[in-house]
Motif scaffolding. Structure first.
Motif, short mmCIF file in Angstrom:
data_model
loop_
_atom_site.label_atom_id
_atom_site.label_comp_id
_atom_site.label_asym_id
_atom_site.label_seq_id
_atom_site.Cartn_x
_atom_site.Cartn_y
_atom_site.Cartn_z
N ARG A 992 0.85 -1.19 0.00
CA ARG A 992 0.00 0.00 0.00
C ARG A 992 0.89 1.25 0.00
N TYR A 993 0.31 2.38 -0.43
CA TYR A 993 1.03 3.66 -0.46
C TYR A 993 0.18 4.70 0.26
N PHE A 994 0.80 5.37 1.26
CA PHE A 994 0.12 6.42 2.01
C PHE A 994 0.93 7.71 1.89
N THR A 995 0.23 8.83 1.85
CA THR A 995 0.88 10.12 1.76
C THR A 995 0.85 10.83 3.12
N LYS A 996 1.83 11.70 3.33
CA LYS A 996 1.86 12.54 4.51
C LYS A 996 1.17 13.87 4.18
N PRO A 997 0.41 14.45 5.13
CA PRO A 997 -0.02 13.87 6.43
C PRO A 997 -1.06 12.78 6.20
N TRP A 998 -1.20 11.87 7.14
CA TRP A 998 -2.11 10.74 7.00
C TRP A 998 -3.28 10.88 7.95
N ASP A 999 -4.29 10.11 7.67
CA ASP A 999 -5.45 10.01 8.57
C ASP A 999 -5.22 8.80 9.47
N ASP A 1000 -5.22 9.01 10.79
CA ASP A 1000 -4.90 7.92 11.73
C ASP A 1000 -5.82 6.73 11.55
N GLU A 1001 -7.11 6.96 11.41
CA GLU A 1001 -8.06 5.84 11.31
C GLU A 1001 -7.84 5.05 10.02
N GLN A 1002 -7.63 5.77 8.92
CA GLN A 1002 -7.38 5.07 7.66
C GLN A 1002 -6.07 4.28 7.74
N LEU A 1003 -5.06 4.87 8.37
CA LEU A 1003 -3.79 4.16 8.50
C LEU A 1003 -3.94 2.93 9.38
N ARG A 1004 -4.65 3.06 10.49
CA ARG A 1004 -4.88 1.90 11.36
C ARG A 1004 -5.62 0.80 10.62
N GLU A 1005 -6.64 1.17 9.87
CA GLU A 1005 -7.39 0.16 9.11
C GLU A 1005 -6.50 -0.50 8.06
N CYS A 1006 -5.66 0.29 7.40
CA CYS A 1006 -4.75 -0.28 6.40
C CYS A 1006 -3.77 -1.26 7.03
N VAL A 1007 -3.23 -0.92 8.21
CA VAL A 1007 -2.28 -1.81 8.89
C VAL A 1007 -2.99 -3.10 9.32
N GLN A 1008 -4.23 -2.97 9.80
CA GLN A 1008 -4.99 -4.17 10.17
C GLN A 1008 -5.19 -5.08 8.95
N GLN A 1009 -5.55 -4.47 7.81
CA GLN A 1009 -5.71 -5.26 6.59
C GLN A 1009 -4.39 -5.90 6.17
N ALA A 1010 -3.28 -5.19 6.41
CA ALA A 1010 -1.97 -5.74 6.06
C ALA A 1010 -1.66 -6.98 6.88
N PHE A 1011 -1.95 -6.96 8.20
CA PHE A 1011 -1.73 -8.14 9.03
C PHE A 1011 -2.61 -9.30 8.57
N LEU A 1012 -3.86 -8.99 8.22
CA LEU A 1012 -4.76 -10.04 7.73
C LEU A 1012 -4.24 -10.62 6.42
N HIS A 1013 -3.75 -9.75 5.54
CA HIS A 1013 -3.19 -10.23 4.27
C HIS A 1013 -1.96 -11.10 4.52
N GLN A 1014 -1.15 -10.72 5.50
CA GLN A 1014 0.04 -11.52 5.80
C GLN A 1014 -0.32 -12.90 6.32
N GLN A 1015 -1.38 -12.96 7.12
CA GLN A 1015 -1.85 -14.27 7.61
C GLN A 1015 -2.32 -15.15 6.46
N LEU A 1016 -2.98 -14.54 5.47
CA LEU A 1016 -3.50 -15.31 4.35
C LEU A 1016 -2.37 -15.87 3.48
N ILE A 1017 -1.34 -15.07 3.23
CA ILE A 1017 -0.27 -15.52 2.34
C ILE A 1017 0.66 -16.50 3.02
N THR A 1018 0.66 -16.55 4.37
CA THR A 1018 1.51 -17.51 5.07
C THR A 1018 0.74 -18.70 5.58
N ALA A 1019 -0.60 -18.72 5.35
CA ALA A 1019 -1.40 -19.84 5.86
C ALA A 1019 -1.05 -21.11 5.11
#
Length: 1019
Positions: A992-1019
């Protein structure tokens, strides 16, 4: 009562024919005669009956109707007698008598009524005269009416009699004729039946003789393929007996013919199966590539197997889990490619072939058009003529990776024997595909190893060993062209200062630019190599020695030019990579080609002593400096006699338990004036002078004696490895030397491990294999040292009976920062484990290196991280103390997020925004620190800034992708460098690509999706 049902005429006729068919030939002939005689007799009888009826009609007319008329006329004639009283009564009585006769004779109702009227009137007439009354109406009109009615009735009777006579005459003529015709027709039918039966028997006999039956023979006539005569099984007719006999003959003939056809078909099937199996076996052996193998197998199935379509599909690990058509043969290529199948869980998209992959089983159908498994996923009508289909999974290790699909035009194409053959073929095909893939992986690993061994991963130049291998051919080529061969040894001046100023990454960039400048100045025909950290060698064919000086001048001038700012890290000062160049020319400086590089090196050292940034020719007086080398050689030859040599022991630790599992014995020289001399200073000299043989024998004996001393002292020492030089390994008495040392000290053979370099075993492969087998019979362990730096071939490696592979420290040094070194180490570890060989990594000096190797399942480490090489007493204390390698906590790793930004404020802001989600957050302000954290910790998601001084975020994440492909990478930047970001996303380096300044909630949601994606690719 209900009227009896009428029997249909057709049923009667059929019953008649059935009864007739059961008659014998004699009975049929009698029936023919009867059919001729009986109708004629019946016709004669009918004619006589008609004649009798006509005669009766004439008698009735003559006796009854005519007499009634005469009586009526006679009554009219007697009317005058009524006028006479004397005769009136008698006359009236006579009239009444005549009227009664007329009523009795005549059948006409009018005549009888008229006669009754006359009778009644006579009574009235008689009564009236008796009473003297006036007479009633006269009788004459009634009698005239009676006569008229009698005359008409007589005329009708006459006409009827005449008609009956004529009919009787016609019957006497026609009935015999009809009877004769019917008899002839019936007799003809019976004779035709006899003739037809005989002809059917004759034709049937001909069919039996010709073999034209419904057994499927290609020579059977169309009209006779289903021929079979019907016969009553209970009939005693000669014809039925003949037909039943011929039917039995026909059945036996058909059975024999079908048996012959079945045998022929079986033979054809066997021949076809052998041809198909043979062709496929040849393709499995001779196919050069996987695609060639697939095309050949599909072609054989169509051409030799007789199937209409054959294709191979691979199960892709994409989002749709699609089945990709990899090869096709036969017709209907567009139909197969338009199927768009899936091997996922959606049965509506599997279409039989996807089902075979998903369920790992064979799927077949003999009714393709109506089979829901093969056709339910979409409305795509199979091409005309495709009747049956077969899907065979292609598996490796029980896991399907593809499917072999076959279509046929025959419903019974995939019977049991055929399925067995195709199952075997599918297994062979899967094995062939897997073998070629493994061979490709091995070849790729070999090429990577060979490239890493022969070429420098940073500059792309040849390594020193590669250049040395080309030295003799280049010298011969120069001699043949009446030219000379110059060697230019280039050393970058004060390169350590460059590394200190720019960092390792900046120093690497300077080396790359220096190599490119040298290559540009050398021109075509030159061979360049990186011989050291900051040293290069250029082999250049020249006409005269002055040409080499001109080339050296160009190189020195080009190197002295400042590097462009774009070629350096941001904020770096101007760099001028100066160089010292030594020149040696063959054969001017020495007739020995082996002296060329040494002489160039001596000249380079002289240029450095002159202040650098210049070049110098080799001069003979430089050899004076070699005097010290000869002095050392002399002293080394006496060191063994004086007891100046000692063995130090460096422990080896298991990377999963931390326990000391082995040690390497390293020779040390306790020089009387120079102190402790490291092996790097004298071992090469010993090898060059031949002193390595007695030193090697002494090392084996000394280690065995030390093992005995530890054992006697109660120290449970692990196995100890002793290095063997190439010359020592080639000695014929090596096995006896080892065996004597073990027997003399009583040391168990398993306690001794012999370490060999790749070059030692590759000198004579077959001889090395024999020696290694003999050593294994003795019981000692075998370890292949410095793996990856020599010239070993993987095809020979699998034949060596070794116990361990040792990864050279040159690969381990940059394993956490260099994707190339990491790839080589991973390949060596995987290769060793597949060969059931242990892996020892040398030169492990940092926790990052240790943790990276441990996570890649390396077995053992050796290096300063745990301990340097120590004297025997210190090693015994180390073993007795039970000291272990400090390993990280083996508990389940939390969700870990790595933050990288060169601005601490940004790091704190990110930490504050993301810590609420319970992540373990690691933070770094430089790429180097981030790589260390990645090596030390299992990280799932990496969040990096784009603009940083050492390297850009995309460069950092690209390196992370190579080193840790399971991580999910996010880039954060205030600069919209879209081209590089898009390129990184397309290459998979950025999630993913984020620009500065960022929105905290959008960034948190993106990081959560990233952890979920990592679980899927390593399952």
């Amino acid at each position: 009562m209900k009227p009896a049902p009428r029997v249909p005429s057709m049923a009667l006729l059929a019953d008649f024919h059935a009864r007739l068919a059961r008659l014998s030939l004699r009975a049929r002939l009698r029936t023919v005669i009867s059919c001729l005689a009986i109708p004629m007799l019946v016709a004669a009888l009918l004619a006589l009956l008609a004649h009798a009826v006509a005669a009766s009609a004439w008698r009735s007319y003559a006796e009854q109707d005519e007499r009634a008329l005469q009586l009526a006329l006679r009554g009219s004639a007697s009317l005058p007698a009524l006028e006479v009283p004397a005769t009136r009564r008698a006359t009236l009585s006579g009239l009444r008598s005549q009227m009664r006769d007329i009523s009795a004779l005549s059948d006409d109702a009018n005549v009888r009524l008229a006669a009754q009227a006359v009778t009644l009137l006579t009574y009235e007439y008689e009564t009236a005269h008796a009473a003297g009354a006036a007479p009633p109406a006269p009788l004459a009109p009634l009698l005239d009416e009676l006569a008229l009615q009698a005359s008409g009735a007589a005329a009708q009777s006459h006409a009827r009699a005449t008609w009956i006579g004529r009919a009787a005459l016609l019957a006497m003529v026609v009935l015999p004729a009809l009877a004769a015709a019917g008899a002839v027709a019936l007799a003809s039918g019976i004779t035709r039946s006899i003739d037809g039966t005989l002809r059917d028997c004759i034709d049937f006999a001909g069919d039996i003789a010709a073999g034209n039956f419904s057994h499927g023979s290609s020579s059977a006539l169309p009209a006779a393929r289903a021929r079979h005569l019907d016969a009553d099984p209970d009939s005693a007719s000669e014809f039925d007996i003949l037909v039943r006999s011929m039917n039995r003959i026909a059945d036996e003939t058909v059975t024999a013919a079908e048996r012959e056809v079945e045998q022929t078909t079986r033979l054809e099937r066997v021949e076809r199966s052998w041809a198909l199996r043979s062709a496929c076996s040849k393709s499995l052996v001779h196919a050069q590539s996987e695609s060639e193998l697939l095309a050949a197998i599909c072609g054989h199935l169509v051409e030799l197997g007789g199937y209409r379509v054959a294709w191979v599909g691979y199960a892709r690990e994409d989002e749709a889990r699609s089945v990709e058509v990899a090869a096709h043969a036969g017709t209907d290529a567009d139909y197969v490619r338009d199927l768009h199948l899936s091997w996922g869980s959606d049965v509506h998209k599997q279409g039989g072939f996807g089902t075979a992959i998903h369920q790992a089983r064979t799927v077949t159908t003999s009714q393709l058009a109506s089979d829901l498994v093969f056709t339910c996923w979409r409305e795509l009508t199979p091409p005309h003529g495709l009747v049956s289909a077969l899907a065979l999974p292609l598996s490796e290790g029980g896991k399907p990776f593809g499917v072999l699909g076959i279509y046929s035009e025959h419903a019974r194409a995939f019977e049991e024997e055929e399925l067995d053959l195709l199952h075997d073929l599918a297994e062979d095909l899967a094995f062939g595909i897997a073998s070629r893939r493994h061979a490709g992986q091995r070849q790729q690993a070999e090429e990577q190893l060979a490239h890493h061994v022969n070429y420098d991963s940073l500059t792309g130049l040849a390594r020193l060993e590669t250049l040395q291998a080309q030295l003799a051919p280049l010298a011969e080529e120069a001699r043949a062209g009446d030219r000379k061969l110059a060697a230019l040894h280039v050393n970058l001046d004060r390169f350590k200062d460059v590394n200190h100023t720019l960092g390792r990454a900046g120093g690497d960039q300077v080396l790359v630019q220096a190599a490119q400048r040298l290559a540009q100045c050398a021109g075509e025909g030159a061979l360049l190599a990186r011989s050291g950290a900051d040293e290069f060698i250029v082999l250049l064919p020249v006409t005269a020695a002055a040409d080499a000086a001109q080339a050296a001048g160009r190189m020195a001038a080009r190197l002295a030019e400042p590097l462009a700012a774009s070629q350096l890290p941001d904020g770096a000062p101007a760099i001028r990579p100066l160089g010292s160049i030594g020149i040696s020319v063959y054969p001017d400086d020495s007739a020995q080609l082996g002296d060329l590089l040494r002489n160039a090196g001596l000249a380079m050292q002289e240029a450095k002593r002159q202040g650098g940034n210049t070049y110098r020719y080799y001069a003979p007086e430089l050899n004076a400096r070699m005097a010290s080398r000869f002095t050392m050689e002399s002293e080394l030859s006496r060191a063994l006699e004086r007891g100046e040599l000692a063995m130090h022991y460096q422990p080896q630790c298991n990377l999963q338990t931390g326990v000391i599992t082995g040690a390497e014995a390293l020779m040390r020289w306790k020089h009387p004036t120079r102190g402790m001399v490291a092996p790097g200073e004298f071992i090469r000299l010993a090898e060059e002078t031949g002193l390595v043989l007695p030193l090697g024998a002494w090392a084996i004996d000394n280690v065995c004696r030390q093992l005995k001393a530890w054992r006697d002292g109660g120290v449970k020492a692990p196995p100890v490895a002793v290095n063997l030089s190439a010359k020592q390994f080639q000695q014929k008495d090596l096995v006896q030397t080892v065996r004597r040392a073990l027997e003399r000290t009583g040391t168990p053979a398993r306690q001794l491990v012999l370490e060999l370099t790749e070059s030692a075993v590759m000198h004579d492969v077959e001889g090395a294999i024999r020696t290694l087998k003999e050593l294994k019979e003795v019981g000692v362990g075998i370890s292949l040292d410095d793996f990856g730096t020599g010239y070993s071939s993987l095809s020979h490696l699998k034949r060596f009976p070794i116990d361990h592979l040792k990864i050279d420290q040159s690969f381990v040094r940059d394993i956490t920062t260099s994707p190339d070194d990491a790839a080589i180490c991973n390949a060596v570890i995987g290769l060793a484990h597949n060969l059931r060989v242990g892996v020892v990594a040398e030169g492990v000096e940092t926790d990052e290196q240790m943790n990276y190797l441990r996570r890649r399942y390396c077995d053992t480490m050796q290096g300063f991280l745990f301990s340097k090489a120590v004297p025997p007493e210190a090693f015994a204390q180390l073993v007795a103390s039970g000291k272990k390698l400090a390993l990280p906590d083996a508990a389940e790793a939390p969700r870990t997020l790595l933050l990288l930004d060169d601005e601490p404020n940004i790091i704190r802001s990110l930490n504050r925004a993301l810590r609420l989600d319970g992540y373990k957050i690691l933070a770094a302000t430089s790429a180097a620190d981030a790589l260390k954290l990645l090596a030390m910790n299992p990280v799932q998601v990496v969040l990096s800034d784009q603009r940083m001084p050492e390297m850009s975020g995309i460069e950092f994440l690209s390196r992370v992708k190579e080193l840790y492909p399971d991580t999910v990478r996010i880039i954060l930047s205030g600069y919209a460098d879209l081209d590089s970001v898009i390129d990184a996303i397309n290459r998979g380096a950025v999630y993913r690509y984020f620009t500065k300044p960022w929105d905290d909630e959008q960034l948190r949601e993106c990081v959560q999706q990233a952890f979920l994606h990592q679980q899927l690719i390593t399952a």
